[in-house]
Design an enzyme around this catalytic site. Sequence first.
Site, PDB file in Angstrom:
ATOM      1  CG  HIS A 166      -4.652   2.402  -6.598  1.00 26.74           C
ATOM      2  ND1 HIS A 166      -3.407   2.981  -6.586  1.00 26.74           N
ATOM      3  CD2 HIS A 166      -4.632   1.479  -7.590  1.00 26.74           C
ATOM      4  CE1 HIS A 166      -2.663   2.442  -7.554  1.00 26.74           C
ATOM      5  NE2 HIS A 166      -3.378   1.523  -8.166  1.00 26.74           N
ATOM      6  CB  SER A 287     -21.223   6.858  20.992  1.00 25.93           C
ATOM      7  OG  SER A 287     -21.353   8.215  21.368  1.00 25.93           O
TER       8      SER A 287
END
Length: 467
Positions: A166, A287
């Site tokens: 999970h 970026s």
Amino acid sequence: MAESNTDTKSSNQMWGGRFASGPDAIMEEINASIGFDKKLFAQDIRGSVAHATMLAHQGIISSDDKDKIVHGLNTILSEIEGGNFEFSRRLEDIHMNIEARLATLIGPAAGRLHTARSRNDQVALDFRLWVKEELEKTEKMLTGLIAAFLDRAEEHAESVMPGFTHLQTAQPVTFGHHCMAYVEMFGRDRSRVRHAIEHLDESPIGAAALAGTGYPIDRHMTAKALGFREPTRNSIDTVSDRDFAIEFLSIAAITGMHLSRLAEEIVIWSTPQFGFVRLSDAFSTGSSIMPQKKNPDAAELVRAKTGRINGSLVALLTIMKGLPLAYSKDMQEDKEQVFDAAESLELAIAAMTGMVRDLTVNTARMKAAAGSGFSTATDLADWLVREAGLPFRDAHHVTGRAVALAESKGCGLAELPLADLQAIHSAITDKVYDVLTVEASVASRKSFGGTAPSEVRRQIAFWRARN
Ligand code: ARG
């Protein structure tokens, strides 16, 4: 046969250019496959050489004509390879483009090549040969990816990381063990590829339009010459069948799904919050506005390519599902799906292999994370079963109380004082601390296929012998 566009145009000078040529041009556009099936030129020529050789051997064409045909086809092959071939949309597809050029090169003998053959078995042959080669390439690429993982697994057979369920910390595992999980996945993909090669290893040529032929052809001869195990058995099925393409796409989709899960993990692991791995400069981008960033674009694109591959699989299944036997022109739409998926898959495997080889593993970070989240709680419960004779359910309950206490104190299980643990259960001794470290936890899991370094090394040896 309808008149060609130019004829129609010239026969109707007043309005023909605007009207009559309209539908014709659209017909040509929707009908033509040369824009994409030119990729099959080498397979088409190989198939034609084998077919012509067989026709001559069977006395269906003269050996003189066969020689001319083979020579002409080889000339065309070098023309195309050298970029000196003019493909024409009016000639529809690769088969007719090559045949028309053959006629220009060798004259009337060219007209004998299409004896005992149809474009229906011809395209089935070309495409099968192409898919077979692509599967062989995929097999090699998967072997490369598996090799990259085996190296990383060996290097990190002892590096402890948190194992997740999970995406919540579950139990400590080793990074080597995690790498070997991917080896299993890509190993299954590779065996699917091998099965698919075996499955498609039958030659379609000689099925002709759909019913076979009255000429005394030898399909076993062409099958052998083209490297197939045997000829297909039913001519109707042969020209109707695109299972080999669908199997390729299914395998591509499953492999893509595996690659995408790996990509997702790399994206998560390379965040500053996780910091488990750092991608090399070669496989990341910056970026344009935020100078601190290093983005996992390659991993993200691998994840996205999977969507594209799935689309191709669904497209071809949908194209095929309503077709009556035998050939329908719908089937011409098979190629772009397969070509696009093949390109995406190759790129995705190559990018992943590079990323896996290049990435830097932050073992300290992984180890620290492995110890958080009470990851050795199961080890405490197991100790209570083993050393204090508690039933597992009771041990689970006692451990739960220890976890709650540690949580309220803001410490890990190993930091709880012995007195606190004994207050929860009197059978606990200071020996328990031996199993509360992540290393001890990992080392204890020696069950077959488990995460203990010794087991991981056994798994690596198993795969090394098969790679
Ligand atoms: N270009 C066609 C295809 O890709 C070749 C087969 C054409 N056969 C036919 N009967 N029109 O499927």
